[in-house]
Write an enzyme that holds these catalytic residues in place. Structure first.
Site, PDB file in Angstrom:
ATOM      1  N   TRP A  48     -19.041 -18.521   9.635  1.00  0.00           N
ATOM      2  CA  TRP A  48     -18.357 -17.252   9.378  1.00  0.00           C
ATOM      3  C   TRP A  48     -19.145 -16.071   9.965  1.00  0.00           C
ATOM      4  CZ3 TRP A  48     -18.634 -17.662   3.319  1.00  0.00           C
ATOM      5  CH2 TRP A  48     -19.939 -17.623   2.906  1.00  0.00           C
ATOM      6  N   GLU A  49     -20.105 -16.349  10.820  1.00  0.00           N
ATOM      7  CA  GLU A  49     -20.843 -15.296  11.547  1.00  0.00           C
ATOM      8  C   GLU A  49     -21.602 -14.353  10.637  1.00  0.00           C
ATOM      9  OE1 GLU A  49     -18.418 -13.141  14.298  1.00  0.00           O
ATOM     10  OE2 GLU A  49     -17.105 -14.852  14.552  1.00  0.00           O
TER      11      GLU A  49
END
Ligand code: SF4
Ligand code: SF4
Length: 140
Positions: A48-49
């Site tokens: 999810w960065e």
């Protein structure tokens, strides 16, 4: 878009107790290939960065390929975390580079005792949280 590892920079956190990226990833995506002593993202579609692993890597070996609406193709945003600050290096598509530094704390590392003014743990049979010690239970 997920993280990827610059394998020429990754040393597998040799000499440390754990691989920093594997330790810090909140979704256990980063793993260490102990044969090659190189880290990798074992489930890229789940990334999810959050950039935790990027900031934790002591060798700046991890990069997030950001979504195009945030960072257009050819650009990059690269964080570098130190004890006192975080520095973001922004690379624009035309080659321009800008850096922004932000303080992340106002006290020396390790100087805070989060339990200093809290009461000692009580009984596990008590429904109150330990911060509620001394308060009476509500009557129903
Ligand atoms: Fe895990 Fe966040 Fe790194 Fe993705 S960016 S691999 S979710 S720590
Ligand atoms: Fe490699 Fe960096 Fe992960 Fe350590 S934190 S294993 S150097 S990618």
């Amino acid at each position: 878009m997920p993280t990827f590892v610059h394998t020429e920079k990754c040393d597998g956190c040799t000499g440390r107790d754990v691989a920093a990226c594997a330790y810090i990833c909140p979704t256990d995506l980063m793993a260490l290939d102990t044969g090659r002593m190189k880290a990798f993202n074992q489930e890229p579609e789940q990334c999810w960065e959050c950039q935790c692993c990027v900031k934790a890597c002591p060798r700046q070996a991890i990069e997030v390929r950001a979504y195009q609406d945030v960072v257009p193709m050819g650009g990059a945003t690269i964080p570098l975390r130190t004890d006192q600050a975080i520095v973001w290096t922004i690379k624009f598509r035309d080659g321009e580079v800008k850096r922004f530094e932000f303080p992340v704390r106002t006290t020396p590392v390790g100087s805070i005792d989060p339990y200093a003014d809290k009461p000692a743990p009580g009984s596990l049979d008590d429904e109150r949280l330990f911060t509620e010690a001394g308060q009476s239970l509500p009557t129903i």
